[in-house]
Design a protein around this motif. Structure first.
Motif, PDB file in Angstrom:
ATOM      1  N   TYR A 111      78.275  73.759  21.700  1.00 50.50           N
ATOM      2  CA  TYR A 111      79.385  72.800  21.586  1.00 50.50           C
ATOM      3  C   TYR A 111      79.742  72.588  20.108  1.00 50.50           C
ATOM      4  O   TYR A 111      78.851  72.446  19.263  1.00 50.50           O
ATOM      5  N   ARG A 112      81.021  72.574  19.851  1.00 48.52           N
ATOM      6  CA  ARG A 112      81.519  72.335  18.484  1.00 48.52           C
ATOM      7  C   ARG A 112      82.632  71.300  18.568  1.00 48.52           C
ATOM      8  O   ARG A 112      83.665  71.570  19.199  1.00 48.52           O
ATOM      9  N   PRO A 113      82.471  70.126  17.972  1.00 51.81           N
ATOM     10  CA  PRO A 113      83.538  69.128  18.033  1.00 51.81           C
ATOM     11  C   PRO A 113      84.857  69.708  17.500  1.00 51.81           C
ATOM     12  O   PRO A 113      84.863  70.469  16.527  1.00 51.81           O
ATOM     13  N   GLY A 158      86.511  77.819  23.181  1.00 49.74           N
ATOM     14  CA  GLY A 158      85.478  77.590  24.187  1.00 49.74           C
ATOM     15  C   GLY A 158      84.370  76.699  23.663  1.00 49.74           C
ATOM     16  O   GLY A 158      83.775  75.921  24.405  1.00 49.74           O
ATOM     17  N   HIS A 159      84.086  76.802  22.363  1.00 48.79           N
ATOM     18  CA  HIS A 159      83.066  75.928  21.774  1.00 48.79           C
ATOM     19  C   HIS A 159      83.518  74.464  21.871  1.00 48.79           C
ATOM     20  O   HIS A 159      82.715  73.587  22.161  1.00 48.79           O
ATOM     21  N   ASN A 160      84.802  74.213  21.611  1.00 49.40           N
ATOM     22  CA  ASN A 160      85.311  72.835  21.713  1.00 49.40           C
ATOM     23  C   ASN A 160      85.218  72.304  23.147  1.00 49.40           C
ATOM     24  O   ASN A 160      85.120  71.095  23.363  1.00 49.40           O
ATOM     25  N   VAL A 204      78.758  79.823  23.693  1.00 50.60           N
ATOM     26  CA  VAL A 204      77.484  79.791  22.972  1.00 50.60           C
ATOM     27  C   VAL A 204      77.357  81.049  22.114  1.00 50.60           C
ATOM     28  O   VAL A 204      77.770  82.132  22.530  1.00 50.60           O
ATOM     29  N   ASP A 205      76.839  80.870  20.920  1.00 51.16           N
ATOM     30  CA  ASP A 205      76.548  81.986  20.013  1.00 51.16           C
ATOM     31  C   ASP A 205      75.033  82.123  19.954  1.00 51.16           C
ATOM     32  O   ASP A 205      74.336  81.162  19.612  1.00 51.16           O
ATOM     33  N   LEU A 206      74.538  83.304  20.266  1.00 49.71           N
ATOM     34  CA  LEU A 206      73.088  83.446  20.402  1.00 49.71           C
ATOM     35  C   LEU A 206      72.632  84.870  20.138  1.00 49.71           C
ATOM     36  O   LEU A 206      73.435  85.805  20.102  1.00 49.71           O
ATOM     37  N   GLU A 237      84.814  91.157  20.514  1.00 48.64           N
ATOM     38  CA  GLU A 237      84.780  91.289  19.047  1.00 48.64           C
ATOM     39  C   GLU A 237      83.572  90.632  18.383  1.00 48.64           C
ATOM     40  O   GLU A 237      83.424  90.697  17.168  1.00 48.64           O
ATOM     41  N   GLU A 238      82.728  89.976  19.174  1.00 51.65           N
ATOM     42  CA  GLU A 238      81.535  89.341  18.590  1.00 51.65           C
ATOM     43  C   GLU A 238      80.391  89.504  19.588  1.00 51.65           C
ATOM     44  O   GLU A 238      80.388  88.872  20.639  1.00 51.65           O
ATOM     45  N   TRP A 239      79.413  90.319  19.248  1.00 49.44           N
ATOM     46  CA  TRP A 239      78.339  90.588  20.208  1.00 49.44           C
ATOM     47  C   TRP A 239      77.546  89.326  20.532  1.00 49.44           C
ATOM     48  O   TRP A 239      76.873  89.248  21.554  1.00 49.44           O
ATOM     49  N   TRP A 240      77.595  88.282  19.684  1.00 49.01           N
ATOM     50  CA  TRP A 240      76.772  87.076  19.841  1.00 49.01           C
ATOM     51  C   TRP A 240      77.467  85.979  20.644  1.00 49.01           C
ATOM     52  O   TRP A 240      76.842  84.974  20.951  1.00 49.01           O
ATOM     53  N   HIS A 241      78.749  86.137  20.959  1.00 52.78           N
ATOM     54  CA  HIS A 241      79.523  85.043  21.569  1.00 52.78           C
ATOM     55  C   HIS A 241      79.706  85.270  23.074  1.00 52.78           C
ATOM     56  O   HIS A 241      80.223  86.314  23.485  1.00 52.78           O
ATOM     57  N   TYR A 242      79.301  84.261  23.842  1.00 53.12           N
ATOM     58  CA  TYR A 242      79.479  84.305  25.299  1.00 53.12           C
ATOM     59  C   TYR A 242      80.080  82.987  25.766  1.00 53.12           C
ATOM     60  O   TYR A 242      79.804  81.933  25.190  1.00 53.12           O
TER      61      TYR A 242
HETATM   62 ZN    ZN Z   1      81.216  81.648  19.223  1.00 53.84          ZN
END
Ligand code: ZN
Length: 233
Positions: free
Chosen positions: A113-115, A140-142, A147-149, A205-210
């Protein structure tokens, strides 16, 4: 390897920033715990769940609560030690973690989560959709569904080699980038396979972002971490 963000790009895009406030007005943003709780009363899937409360073995390395990130600034309060997802993706992450455990693997979380206010702050710093979410759309974070992992070995916490670090903005981080050693491709495939098995969607475009599907179900939130920490829903 740190990403390079040319200062020139920032300067060229500065004139666009004044449009943000106009565009923001078109978004519905939930800014209070009370409003969130009203939504949760109607639909419990809207609940924001602290990830370690369902998945205690997760490792947190919340990069935006430190200067160890691509803007080299604390974007979250420095004492932010917890993070959140909506109920369904939080429970799905628990299932991912449980399945990984039998292979001696675990999850390290860089962000969840990202405000919304932080997304606006990123835009004011960078102003380029190649690197940060456009506040006119939110992210999606907002919404508490992204999630980035990465994967780690649970015995010593070593990260599996994914070919790039977090927030490495180049083709090398794309899922379609195949010019990498086989073990790196296998590690990325392992993460993607298990995340998709449990319902998450990959971002090419980002292997860490789901992220969790049906993003439109979830409002954009601008509730500070400190207020979420106090909530008992
Ligand atoms: Zn992300």
């Amino acid at each position: 390897m740190p990403p390079r963000l040319p200062f020139l790009v920032f300067c060229l895009l500065q004139p666009c920033l004044s449009r943000i406030s106009i565009l923001q007005a078109q978004l519905t943003v939930c800014r209070s715990i009370q409003d969130l709780q009203k939504t949760v009363q109607k639909d419990e899937d809207q609940q924001l769940v602290e990830l370690k409360s369902v998945c205690p073995n997760l490792i947190y390395d919340l990069r935006y609560a430190s200067k160890n990130n691509f803007v080299r600034q604390n974007m979250y309060p420095a004492r932010t030690r917890t993070t959140y997802l909506r109920k369904q993706p939080a429970l799905a992450l628990k299932r991912v973690q449980e399945e990984l455990q039998s292979s001696g693997l675990g999850i390290k979380i860089w962000d969840a989560y990202r405000p919304y206010g932080v997304t606006v702050a990123f835009w004011e710093l960078i102003g380029d959709e190649r690197y940060v979410a456009n506040p006119a759309k939110g992210s999606g974070h907002n919404r508490g569904i992204a999630v980035d992992l990465t994967l780690i070995q649970t015995n010593d916490g070593t990260e599996l080699d994914m070919g790039t670090g977090f927030d490495h903005f180049s083709d090398t981080a794309h899922h379609q980038f195949r010019a990498l050693p086989v073990h790196i491709l296998n590690n990325r495939a392992l993460l993607r396979t298990i995340m998709e098995k449990h319902g998450f969607k990959a971002y090419e475009e980002e292997w860490w972002h789901y992220s969790w599907p049906d993003s439109i179900r979830y409002e954009i939130l601008d509730i500070p971490f400190a207020k979420l920490k106090k909530q008992r829903s």
